[in-house]
Design an enzyme around this catalytic site. Structure first.
Site, PDB file in Angstrom:
ATOM      1  N   THR A 137       6.959   4.915  -7.296  1.00 28.33           N
ATOM      2  CA  THR A 137       7.116   3.716  -8.132  1.00 28.33           C
ATOM      3  C   THR A 137       8.451   3.726  -8.883  1.00 28.33           C
ATOM      4  O   THR A 137       8.915   4.777  -9.339  1.00 28.33           O
ATOM      5  CB  THR A 137       5.965   3.672  -9.169  1.00 28.33           C
ATOM      6  OG1 THR A 137       4.729   3.697  -8.464  1.00 28.33           O
ATOM      7  CG2 THR A 137       6.048   2.439 -10.044  1.00 28.33           C
ATOM      8  N   GLU A 371      -2.213   3.444  -8.000  1.00 22.47           N
ATOM      9  CA  GLU A 371      -2.633   3.602  -6.595  1.00 22.47           C
ATOM     10  C   GLU A 371      -3.025   2.261  -5.969  1.00 22.47           C
ATOM     11  O   GLU A 371      -3.943   2.184  -5.152  1.00 22.47           O
ATOM     12  CB  GLU A 371      -3.827   4.558  -6.503  1.00 22.47           C
ATOM     13  CG  GLU A 371      -3.503   5.949  -6.983  1.00 22.47           C
ATOM     14  CD  GLU A 371      -3.013   6.854  -5.887  1.00 22.47           C
ATOM     15  OE1 GLU A 371      -2.809   6.367  -4.762  1.00 22.47           O
ATOM     16  OE2 GLU A 371      -2.823   8.050  -6.168  1.00 22.47           O
TER      17      GLU A 371
HETATM   18  P1  TGC Z   1       3.064  -3.530   5.003  1.00 25.25           P
HETATM   19  O1  TGC Z   1       3.895  -4.583   5.681  1.00 25.25           O
HETATM   20  O2  TGC Z   1       1.643  -3.812   4.731  1.00 25.25           O
HETATM   21  O3  TGC Z   1       3.189  -2.189   5.834  1.00 25.25           O
HETATM   22  C1  TGC Z   1       4.438  -1.567   6.081  1.00 25.25           C
HETATM   23  C2  TGC Z   1       4.222  -0.385   7.000  1.00 25.25           C
HETATM   24  O4  TGC Z   1       3.362   0.564   6.382  1.00 25.25           O
HETATM   25  C3  TGC Z   1       2.147   0.746   7.139  1.00 25.25           C
HETATM   26  N1  TGC Z   1       1.025   0.832   6.197  1.00 25.25           N
HETATM   27  C4  TGC Z   1       0.215   1.880   6.119  1.00 25.25           C
HETATM   28  N2  TGC Z   1       0.175   3.046   6.794  1.00 25.25           N
HETATM   29  C5  TGC Z   1      -0.785   3.912   6.482  1.00 25.25           C
HETATM   30  N3  TGC Z   1      -1.688   3.680   5.502  1.00 25.25           N
HETATM   31  C6  TGC Z   1      -1.688   2.541   4.790  1.00 25.25           C
HETATM   32  N4  TGC Z   1      -2.565   2.348   3.815  1.00 25.25           N
HETATM   33  C7  TGC Z   1      -0.706   1.576   5.086  1.00 25.25           C
HETATM   34  N5  TGC Z   1      -0.398   0.353   4.587  1.00 25.25           N
HETATM   35  C8  TGC Z   1       0.649  -0.086   5.287  1.00 25.25           C
HETATM   36  C9  TGC Z   1       2.059  -0.504   7.994  1.00 25.25           C
HETATM   37  O5  TGC Z   1       1.292  -0.257   9.139  1.00 25.25           O
HETATM   38  C10 TGC Z   1       3.493  -0.766   8.287  1.00 25.25           C
HETATM   39  O6  TGC Z   1       3.938   0.138   9.287  1.00 25.25           O
HETATM   40  P2  TGC Z   1       5.019  -0.308  10.387  1.00 25.25           P
HETATM   41  O7  TGC Z   1       5.181   0.907  11.231  1.00 25.25           O
HETATM   42  O8  TGC Z   1       4.403  -1.486  11.081  1.00 25.25           O
HETATM   43  O9  TGC Z   1       6.241  -0.686   9.616  1.00 25.25           O
HETATM   44  O10 TGC Z   1       3.791  -3.105   3.666  1.00 25.25           O
HETATM   45  P3  TGC Z   1       4.285  -3.923   2.438  1.00 25.25           P
HETATM   46  O11 TGC Z   1       5.601  -3.357   2.022  1.00 25.25           O
HETATM   47  O12 TGC Z   1       4.194  -5.413   2.688  1.00 25.25           O
HETATM   48  O13 TGC Z   1       3.226  -3.483   1.321  1.00 25.25           O
HETATM   49  C11 TGC Z   1       2.054  -4.108   1.127  1.00 25.25           C
HETATM   50  C12 TGC Z   1       1.207  -3.497  -0.017  1.00 25.25           C
HETATM   51  C13 TGC Z   1       1.225  -4.389  -1.215  1.00 25.25           C
HETATM   52  C14 TGC Z   1      -0.190  -3.416   0.520  1.00 25.25           C
HETATM   53  C15 TGC Z   1       1.652  -2.093  -0.426  1.00 25.25           C
HETATM   54  O14 TGC Z   1       2.936  -2.073  -0.769  1.00 25.25           O
HETATM   55  C16 TGC Z   1       0.809  -1.444  -1.527  1.00 25.25           C
HETATM   56  O15 TGC Z   1      -0.188  -0.781  -1.228  1.00 25.25           O
HETATM   57  N6  TGC Z   1       1.205  -1.548  -2.837  1.00 25.25           N
HETATM   58  C17 TGC Z   1       0.588  -0.803  -3.910  1.00 25.25           C
HETATM   59  C18 TGC Z   1       1.542   0.310  -4.340  1.00 25.25           C
HETATM   60  C19 TGC Z   1       0.845   1.581  -4.719  1.00 25.25           C
HETATM   61  O16 TGC Z   1      -0.296   1.826  -4.398  1.00 25.25           O
HETATM   62  N7  TGC Z   1       1.556   2.460  -5.408  1.00 25.25           N
HETATM   63  C20 TGC Z   1       1.017   3.726  -5.751  1.00 25.25           C
HETATM   64  C21 TGC Z   1       2.053   4.609  -6.360  1.00 25.25           C
HETATM   65  S1  TGC Z   1       1.528   6.301  -6.515  1.00 25.25           S
HETATM   66  C22 TGC Z   1       0.443   6.316  -7.788  1.00 25.25           C
HETATM   67  O17 TGC Z   1       0.088   5.345  -8.361  1.00 25.25           O
HETATM   68  C23 TGC Z   1      -0.051   7.657  -8.140  1.00 25.25           C
HETATM   69  S2  TGC Z   1      -1.094   7.692  -9.486  1.00 25.25           S
HETATM   70  C24 TGC Z   1      -1.963   9.076  -9.014  1.00 25.25           C
HETATM   71  C25 TGC Z   1      -2.708   9.710 -10.080  1.00 25.25           C
HETATM   72  O18 TGC Z   1      -2.156  10.024 -11.163  1.00 25.25           O
HETATM   73  O19 TGC Z   1      -3.917  10.003  -9.792  1.00 25.25           O
HETATM   74  P1  FAD Z   2       3.126  -4.796 -11.191  1.00 27.87           P
HETATM   75  O1  FAD Z   2       3.320  -4.571  -9.737  1.00 27.87           O
HETATM   76  O2  FAD Z   2       4.239  -5.427 -11.950  1.00 27.87           O
HETATM   77  O3  FAD Z   2       1.802  -5.670 -11.391  1.00 27.87           O
HETATM   78  C1  FAD Z   2       1.492  -6.369 -12.609  1.00 27.87           C
HETATM   79  C2  FAD Z   2       0.330  -7.325 -12.326  1.00 27.87           C
HETATM   80  O4  FAD Z   2       0.726  -8.278 -11.313  1.00 27.87           O
HETATM   81  C3  FAD Z   2      -0.925  -6.626 -11.764  1.00 27.87           C
HETATM   82  O5  FAD Z   2      -2.077  -7.289 -12.265  1.00 27.87           O
HETATM   83  C4  FAD Z   2      -0.830  -6.876 -10.268  1.00 27.87           C
HETATM   84  O6  FAD Z   2      -2.100  -6.877  -9.627  1.00 27.87           O
HETATM   85  C5  FAD Z   2      -0.195  -8.247 -10.237  1.00 27.87           C
HETATM   86  N1  FAD Z   2       0.517  -8.503  -8.975  1.00 27.87           N
HETATM   87  C6  FAD Z   2       1.585  -7.827  -8.448  1.00 27.87           C
HETATM   88  N2  FAD Z   2       1.953  -8.350  -7.295  1.00 27.87           N
HETATM   89  C7  FAD Z   2       1.120  -9.381  -7.045  1.00 27.87           C
HETATM   90  C8  FAD Z   2       0.981 -10.338  -5.985  1.00 27.87           C
HETATM   91  N3  FAD Z   2       1.781 -10.312  -4.917  1.00 27.87           N
HETATM   92  N4  FAD Z   2      -0.004 -11.266  -6.079  1.00 27.87           N
HETATM   93  C9  FAD Z   2      -0.839 -11.288  -7.142  1.00 27.87           C
HETATM   94  N5  FAD Z   2      -0.770 -10.436  -8.171  1.00 27.87           N
HETATM   95  C10 FAD Z   2       0.201  -9.487  -8.125  1.00 27.87           C
HETATM   96  N6  FAD Z   2       3.414   5.876  -9.388  1.00 27.87           N
HETATM   97  C11 FAD Z   2       3.910   6.896  -8.626  1.00 27.87           C
HETATM   98  O7  FAD Z   2       4.712   6.657  -7.710  1.00 27.87           O
HETATM   99  N7  FAD Z   2       3.546   8.180  -8.860  1.00 27.87           N
HETATM  100  C12 FAD Z   2       2.698   8.521  -9.850  1.00 27.87           C
HETATM  101  O8  FAD Z   2       2.373   9.710 -10.013  1.00 27.87           O
HETATM  102  C13 FAD Z   2       2.168   7.482 -10.683  1.00 27.87           C
HETATM  103  N8  FAD Z   2       1.374   7.790 -11.744  1.00 27.87           N
HETATM  104  C14 FAD Z   2       1.035   6.805 -12.637  1.00 27.87           C
HETATM  105  C15 FAD Z   2       0.398   7.152 -13.844  1.00 27.87           C
HETATM  106  C16 FAD Z   2       0.119   6.170 -14.800  1.00 27.87           C
HETATM  107  C17 FAD Z   2      -0.490   6.570 -16.109  1.00 27.87           C
HETATM  108  C18 FAD Z   2       0.410   4.798 -14.512  1.00 27.87           C
HETATM  109  C19 FAD Z   2       0.096   3.719 -15.519  1.00 27.87           C
HETATM  110  C20 FAD Z   2       1.017   4.462 -13.322  1.00 27.87           C
HETATM  111  C21 FAD Z   2       1.357   5.443 -12.383  1.00 27.87           C
HETATM  112  N9  FAD Z   2       2.072   5.133 -11.200  1.00 27.87           N
HETATM  113  C22 FAD Z   2       2.560   6.145 -10.409  1.00 27.87           C
HETATM  114  C23 FAD Z   2       2.523   3.761 -10.975  1.00 27.87           C
HETATM  115  C24 FAD Z   2       1.459   2.806 -10.464  1.00 27.87           C
HETATM  116  O9  FAD Z   2       1.186   3.038  -9.117  1.00 27.87           O
HETATM  117  C25 FAD Z   2       1.951   1.352 -10.711  1.00 27.87           C
HETATM  118  O10 FAD Z   2       1.840   1.143 -12.093  1.00 27.87           O
HETATM  119  C26 FAD Z   2       1.124   0.352  -9.934  1.00 27.87           C
HETATM  120  O11 FAD Z   2       1.374   0.465  -8.544  1.00 27.87           O
HETATM  121  C27 FAD Z   2       1.416  -1.102 -10.366  1.00 27.87           C
HETATM  122  O12 FAD Z   2       2.778  -1.353 -10.453  1.00 27.87           O
HETATM  123  P2  FAD Z   2       3.410  -2.024 -11.780  1.00 27.87           P
HETATM  124  O13 FAD Z   2       2.969  -1.208 -12.940  1.00 27.87           O
HETATM  125  O14 FAD Z   2       4.863  -2.193 -11.554  1.00 27.87           O
HETATM  126  O15 FAD Z   2       2.698  -3.432 -11.914  1.00 27.87           O
END
Ligand code: TGC
Ligand code: FAD
Length: 392
Positions: A137, A371
């Site tokens: 992120t 996530e």
């Molecule tokens: P999209 O066009 O959907 O896909 C791009 C490429 O990625 C592949 N793909 C996946 N592969 C494996 N597993 C999945 N779940 C996959 N989702 C997509 C897809 O097949 C494609 O591959 P290719 O070869 O065709 O290029 O991608 P997009 O850029 O439009 O993204 C869509 C979206 C919104 C679903 C995605 O960006 C998303 O999931 N956003 C949420 C971000 C997120 O979850 N961030 C987490 C950060 S880490 C964190 O929060 C850690 S906290 C942990 C803790 O403290 O416990």
């Molecule tokens: P935004 O993406 O700005 O979203 C704000 C709001 O808009 C949300 O309600 C969302 O659902 C909405 N929104 C966004 N896009 C759309 C859309 N297209 N349509 C409709 N609604 C939409 N990340 C890491 O990489 N590693 C880590 O270890 C990690 N740890 C974390 C620990 C904490 C305590 C927190 C708070 C976050 C952590 N994260 C980490 C980041 C986390 O994954 C992001 O906060 C999360 O993915 C959301 O991104 P954002 O905060 O930028 O919110």
């Protein structure tokens, strides 16, 4: 007919193997003996104890999905889920520390790393002597990580990495940094790099003022032309599917973990309602209180059953990411509802740290966001059934 167990209505305990039950019992004992006694103070003082990683490692909790060669127990995904549930029963922040270390740091090294990288990093990470973090992120790229601007520029001996990561769990105390960056030497594709504490240009300041997940430290990662050699590149991860493969595992663990937090809230609300009297009778003798307990019991039972099913499919190698979106979204949103309700059912006491329910509800606000937010997972499921993406 069988006896009804109110605390385990569908007999989850009978649906797991004896090895899974053993791992569950180890994790439950660890969580209650080692984490529960310190959680209240740690939360109030916003203190992360780095020793917890080594303690988790010694209990075998960081290597559930790691082959025995690298010090793990090579157990099932169901086992991994049961561990997350046990730890999050105490606090979502402790589960976060474990999720990041195992699914987001150890997993990518195992799945995408070179033999040298595995030998160098895995033993210390599995034992918890080394702490890892996962930098995906950025401040301007949260739900849309593909919009990241962190860049790896080719140098003579490797790469120079420049950018800034935001909201990174464990970062301020991390030894190992998994950094995702767009690499100009690979057509701008997202690649993973393994960085280490102390590299010139690398810093990880703590994010202050969190009102949620206070036992788990969160930081920024600042990358000011950090020079790394070719050996820092994760060879097997090419494109954004690399980090997504890690997220699949962490999100799956969260779907189990939040059930632990929800169960803790439910059990506490039940006990409180049996003890506390108003209008000359226990709160638990009122219809409204019982309806809330019945809703908690039903929702949690369904959530656990769903997590178990996806875990079994994961173990069979036939899971799809959308299944994980469904349980991460539903179980986390439901756990948040349960925690808020439990807070309400405790009346004034519910806002006090000693009653624990408000800490869970505050934590689950974060879990509902990280996530992949609740709504982002809805859009993943919407796309899967309509064929139309609604992100942009
Ligand atoms: P999209 O066009 O959907 O896909 C791009 C490429 O990625 C592949 N793909 C996946 N592969 C494996 N597993 C999945 N779940 C996959 N989702 C997509 C897809 O097949 C494609 O591959 P290719 O070869 O065709 O290029 O991608 P997009 O850029 O439009 O993204 C869509 C979206 C919104 C679903 C995605 O960006 C998303 O999931 N956003 C949420 C971000 C997120 O979850 N961030 C987490 C950060 S880490 C964190 O929060 C850690 S906290 C942990 C803790 O403290 O416990
Ligand atoms: P935004 O993406 O700005 O979203 C704000 C709001 O808009 C949300 O309600 C969302 O659902 C909405 N929104 C966004 N896009 C759309 C859309 N297209 N349509 C409709 N609604 C939409 N990340 C890491 O990489 N590693 C880590 O270890 C990690 N740890 C974390 C620990 C904490 C305590 C927190 C708070 C976050 C952590 N994260 C980490 C980041 C986390 O994954 C992001 O906060 C999360 O993915 C959301 O991104 P954002 O905060 O930028 O919110």
């Amino acid at each position: 007919s069988a006896q009804f167990d109110w605390s385990d209505p569908f007999l989850l305990g009978d649906q797991i193997t004896s090895e899974e039950r053993m791992i569950q019992d180890t994790a439950e004992a660890f969580a209650q003996d080692r984490l529960a006694p310190r959680v209240e103070t740690a939360y109030l003082e916003e203190r992360t104890d780095p020793d917890i990683f080594a303690e988790m490692g010694a209990a075998g909790l960081l290597g559930v999905k790691v082959p025995e060669d690298f010090g793990g127990s090579d157990a099932s995904y169901v086992s991994y889920g049961l561990v997350a549930r046990a730890i999050e029963r105490v606090d979502s922040g402790y589960r976060s520390m474990l999720s990041v270390q195992s699914s987001l740091v150890i997993f990518p090294i195992l799945a995408f790393g070179s033999e040298e990288q595995k030998q160098k990093f895995l033993p210390g990470l599995v034992s918890g002597e080394k702490i890892g973090c996962f930098g995906l992120t950025e401040a301007e790229a949260g739900s849309d990580p593909g919009g990241m601007t962190t860049r790896a520029v080719k140098t003579e001996g490797g790469y120079a990495i420049t950018g800034a990561k935001m909201w990174i769990s464990n970062a301020p105390i991390a030894d190992v940094f998994v950094i995702w960056a767009k690499s100009d030497a690979h057509d701008g594709k997202i690649r993973g790099f393994l960085l280490e504490k102390g590299m010139p240009g690398l810093s990880a300041p703590k994010i202050e003022g969190k009102l949620s997940l206070r036992v788990s430290v969160t930081g920024e990662i600042v990358l000011d032309a950090v020079e790394v050699g070719e050996e820092a590149l994760l060879p097997g991860a090419i494109g954004i599917s690399g980090p997504f493969e890690c997220l699949n595992r962490a999100r799956y663990g969260i779907a189990w973990g939040v059930m632990g937090a929800a169960e803790d809230c439910w059990f506490r609300a039940r006990s409180y309602g049996l003890d506390r009297k108003q209008f000359k009778r226990p709160l638990a003798a009122t219809q409204l209180y019982q309806k809330k307990l019945a809703d908690m019991q039903t929702d949690i039972t369904y959530g656990l059953q769903a997590a178990l099913r996806v875990g079994q499919l994961f173990d069979e190698g036939s899971f799809a990411p959308e299944m994980i979106s469904m349980i991460k979204r539903r179980n986390t949103g439901m756990a948040l509802d349960v925690a808020r309700l439990a807070r309400d059912m405790h009346g004034g006491n519910g806002i006090q740290s000693g009653y624990h329910v408000m800490r869970h509800s505050q934590n689950l606000e974060t879990v509902n966001t990280y996530e992949g937010t609740h709504d982002i997972h809805a859009l993943i499921l919407g796309r899967a059934q309509t064929g139309l993406q609604a992100f942009t």
